[in-house]
Design a protein around this motif. Structure first.
Motif, mmCIF file in Angstrom:
data_model
loop_
_atom_site.group_PDB
_atom_site.id
_atom_site.type_symbol
_atom_site.label_atom_id
_atom_site.label_comp_id
_atom_site.label_asym_id
_atom_site.label_seq_id
_atom_site.Cartn_x
_atom_site.Cartn_y
_atom_site.Cartn_z
ATOM 1 N N THR A 9 -3.877 8.563 -12.771
ATOM 2 C CA THR A 9 -3.142 8.205 -13.983
ATOM 3 C C THR A 9 -4.050 7.599 -15.046
ATOM 4 O OG1 THR A 9 -2.628 5.912 -13.312
ATOM 5 C CG2 THR A 9 -1.132 7.669 -12.541
ATOM 6 N N GLY A 10 -5.262 7.155 -14.645
ATOM 7 C CA GLY A 10 -6.140 6.468 -15.578
ATOM 8 C C GLY A 10 -5.663 5.078 -15.927
ATOM 9 N N THR A 11 -4.714 4.560 -15.150
ATOM 10 C CA THR A 11 -4.154 3.224 -15.380
ATOM 11 C C THR A 11 -4.344 2.354 -14.137
ATOM 12 O OG1 THR A 11 -1.925 3.608 -14.497
ATOM 13 C CG2 THR A 11 -2.357 4.342 -16.768
ATOM 14 N N ASP A 12 -3.939 1.101 -14.256
ATOM 15 C CA ASP A 12 -4.052 0.178 -13.124
ATOM 16 C C ASP A 12 -3.196 0.587 -11.933
ATOM 17 O OD1 ASP A 12 -5.943 -1.496 -14.267
ATOM 18 O OD2 ASP A 12 -4.467 -2.832 -15.181
ATOM 19 N N THR A 13 -2.285 1.528 -12.136
ATOM 20 C CA THR A 13 -1.511 2.058 -11.013
ATOM 21 C C THR A 13 -2.433 2.527 -9.894
ATOM 22 O OG1 THR A 13 0.061 2.901 -12.649
ATOM 23 C CG2 THR A 13 0.347 3.664 -10.387
ATOM 24 N N ASP A 14 -3.500 3.218 -10.271
ATOM 25 C CA ASP A 14 -4.429 3.753 -9.277
ATOM 26 C C ASP A 14 -5.123 2.641 -8.498
ATOM 27 O OD1 ASP A 14 -3.773 6.229 -10.435
ATOM 28 O OD2 ASP A 14 -5.441 6.088 -11.841
ATOM 29 N N ALA A 15 -5.434 1.549 -9.178
ATOM 30 C CA ALA A 15 -6.105 0.431 -8.520
ATOM 31 C C ALA A 15 -5.198 -0.216 -7.480
ATOM 32 C CB ALA A 15 -6.544 -0.604 -9.555
ATOM 33 N N PHE A 16 -3.926 -0.409 -7.834
ATOM 34 C CA PHE A 16 -3.003 -1.037 -6.884
ATOM 35 C C PHE A 16 -2.664 -0.089 -5.736
ATOM 36 C CE2 PHE A 16 -2.112 -3.725 -10.618
ATOM 37 C CZ PHE A 16 -2.269 -4.968 -10.034
ATOM 38 N N ALA A 17 -2.401 1.171 -6.053
ATOM 39 C CA ALA A 17 -1.966 2.124 -5.028
ATOM 40 C C ALA A 17 -2.960 2.221 -3.882
ATOM 41 C CB ALA A 17 -1.756 3.497 -5.656
ATOM 42 N N TYR A 18 -4.269 2.202 -4.209
ATOM 43 C CA TYR A 18 -5.294 2.430 -3.193
ATOM 44 C C TYR A 18 -5.984 1.143 -2.755
ATOM 45 C CZ TYR A 18 -4.434 7.141 -4.877
ATOM 46 O OH TYR A 18 -3.828 8.325 -5.243
ATOM 47 N N SER A 19 -5.367 0.008 -3.029
ATOM 48 C CA SER A 19 -5.932 -1.259 -2.564
ATOM 49 C C SER A 19 -5.413 -1.591 -1.172
ATOM 50 C CB SER A 19 -5.563 -2.393 -3.528
ATOM 51 O OG SER A 19 -4.159 -2.622 -3.522
#
Length: 367
Positions: free
Chosen positions: A302-312
Motif C-alpha cells: 500500500t505504500g503506507t504504514d499499513t504494511d509496517a503494522f501488518a508484517y510486524s
C-alpha cells in the motif's frame, strides 16, 4: 450512549486542524506538530506516551491486554540544505518525496539554530531562456536564494548543510467544501484519529479493549516510525488512515491508478497487507451505517504504514482507510470536507462494532 450516526467538523475542531496544519512537522523533526497534536488529544485519552524518535501515542484503557491501534503519520515532506556555493546560493536534497517540479518561485523557510531564515526557490526569467536550450527544474539545478552574496553571509545567518527547509503555505478552507494546505499528507489522518478519540469520550463509549491512537513519525522515508512503535505496542489490530490520489485530476490514468474522486467518500483498500476479515468488517459497517465509500487496489504493497503494522511481530490484522486527495506532495494538497467527516464516522462506527463483536469479546475474555 450511542451517537446518532452523524458527525460534522465543528468550529473548535476546525481551529485545531488549522493550527496543526500551519505548524511544521518535517520528517525527522516532527516535534512542533506533535506538541500541537498531543495538546489537543490529551483531554480524550488516559495516557500519552512518546518514543525515542517522536511518535506520539494517546491511550484509552492502557492496562487492557487486547490492543487496537488507529494510526496516521505526522511527518511532512521537506528539503535539506545540501550545498552552499561561494555566492551564497543553496542547493538542496530531498527529505521525503519532495517534488522538484513545483519549486520555482516558491517561498521557503530554512530552520536554523538562530531561528527562521527566509528564502525563495529562484529560477531564470523567461526572457533569458532560449527555447532550444530550455531547462526544466530538477534536484541538481533548483536552488534557494536567501538574499546574501556569499557563503560566509549565509553561514553567519545560521544556515549550514543539514538545515531543514519547509514551505510557509497556510491552511485554506476553499468554497466551504475543500481543505487546502501543505502537509495534509498526512496530518489530515492525525486530525481524523484525534476526532475519533474525541467521539468515543463524548459518546461515553466504554471500550472493552485498549485503544492506541498513534501519530507516527518518518513515514515519508520508509514507514520507520510505524515499524518502531509496532514493536513497542505489539498490537492485535491496526486501522491505518492515510491519503490516496484523486484520479479524476488531469494526466492520471485510471486504468493504472484506479477510479477515485474527492467527495465520494473515504477509500477502503485491497492489498496483501490488508487482512480480509477486518476489511470486510469495515465495509459491512459502512454499508449498515449508509456511509459512502470507494475501493482501491494496491497490487503489492500500500505504500503506507499499513504494511509496517501488518508484517510486524507475528503479524497484525491490519486495514487501510484513505482520504482522496488532489495534488499530493505539493503545497496545495486538497481534500473534501465530507470525505474527512465520513472517515471519522466510519472509524468510530467500526470501533463500536468491534467493541460489540462476540468474536473480539470472546478473545478478550479468554486471554
Amino acid at each position: 450512549m450511542k451517537n446518532n450516526n452523524n458527525y460534522s467538523i465543528n468550529r473548535s475542531s476546525l481551529k485545531f486542524l488549522e493550527k496543526y496544519l500551519n505548524g511544521f512537522s518535517p520528517t525527522g523533526a516532527e516535534s512542533e506538530g506533535q506538541k500541537i497534536w498531543i495538546n489537543y488529544i490529551n483531554s480524550y485519552v488516559t495516557k500519552i506516551q512518546t518514543d525515542l524518535y517522536g511518535t506520539a501515542v494517546g491511550i484509552i484503557n492502557p492496562n487492557f491486554s487486547y490492543k487496537l491501534i488507529i494510526e496516521a503519520h505526522a511527518d511532512e515532506i521537506s528539503w535539506y540544505v545540501n550545498y552552499i556555493n561561494e555566492n551564497g546560493l543553496i542547493y538542496v536534497s530531498r527529505n521525503g518525496g519532495s517534488d522538484h517540479l513545483i519549486t520555482p518561485s516558491k517561498r521557503v523557510i530554512i530552520h536554523t539554530d538562530k531561528g527562521f531564515v527566509y528564502g525563495v526557490f529562484g529560477w531564470p526569467a523567461i526572457h533569458t531562456r532560449k527555447s532550444s536550450e530550455e531547462k526544466h527544474p530538477n534536484v541538481d539545478n533548483i536552488f534557494v536564494d536567501i538574499g546574501v552574496s556569499s557563503k560566509t553571509e549565509a553561514m553567519n545567518l545560521g544556515v549550514h548543510v543539514g538545515c531543514i527547509i519547509t514551505y510557509p503555505d497556510k491552511f485554506l478552507l476553499m468554497n466551504h467544501d475543500y481543505f487546502v494546505s501543505r502537509a495534509l499528507d498526512n496530518k489530515i489522518g492525525g486530525f481524523i484519529i484525534a476526532e475519533v478519540a474525541k467521539m468515543i469520550v463524548e459518546n461515553n463509549i466504554n471500550l472493552k479493549f485498549g485503544l492506541y491512537i498513534v501519530n507516527s513519525v518518518q513515514e515519508e522515508v520508509g514507514l520507520r516510525g510505524a515499524k518502531m512503535i509496532a514493536q513497542t505496542i505489539q498490537p492485535n489490530m491496526a486501522i491505518v488512515t492515510d491519503v490516496t490520489h484523486d484520479t479524476s485530476s488531469p494526466m492520471i490514468d485510471k486504468k493504472i491508478q484506479g477510479d477515485i474522486k474527492c467527495g465520494l467518500g473515504p477509500v477502503i483498500g485491497y492489498a496483501p497487507s490488508i487482512q480480509k476479515n477486518i476489511r470486510e468488517l469495515i465495509i459491512n459497517t459502512a454499508n449498515n451505517k449508509k456511509i459512502r465509500f470507494q475501493r482501491l487496489v494496491s497490487s503489492r504493497d500500500t505504500g503506507t504504514d499499513t504494511d509496517a503494522f501488518a508484517y510486524s511481530n507475528k503479524g497484525v490484522s491490519s486495514a487501510l482507510i484513505s482520504i482522496p486527495m488532489k495534488y499530493m506532495h505539493t503545497t496545495v494538497e486538497m481534500v473534501h470536507k465530507k470525505d474527512v467527516e465520513s472517515a471519522i464516522l466510519l472509524i468510530f462506527e467500526t470501533l463500536y462494532e468491534i467493541n460489540n463483536s462476540k468474536l473480539i469479546i470472546d478473545k478478550i475474555e479468554n486471554e
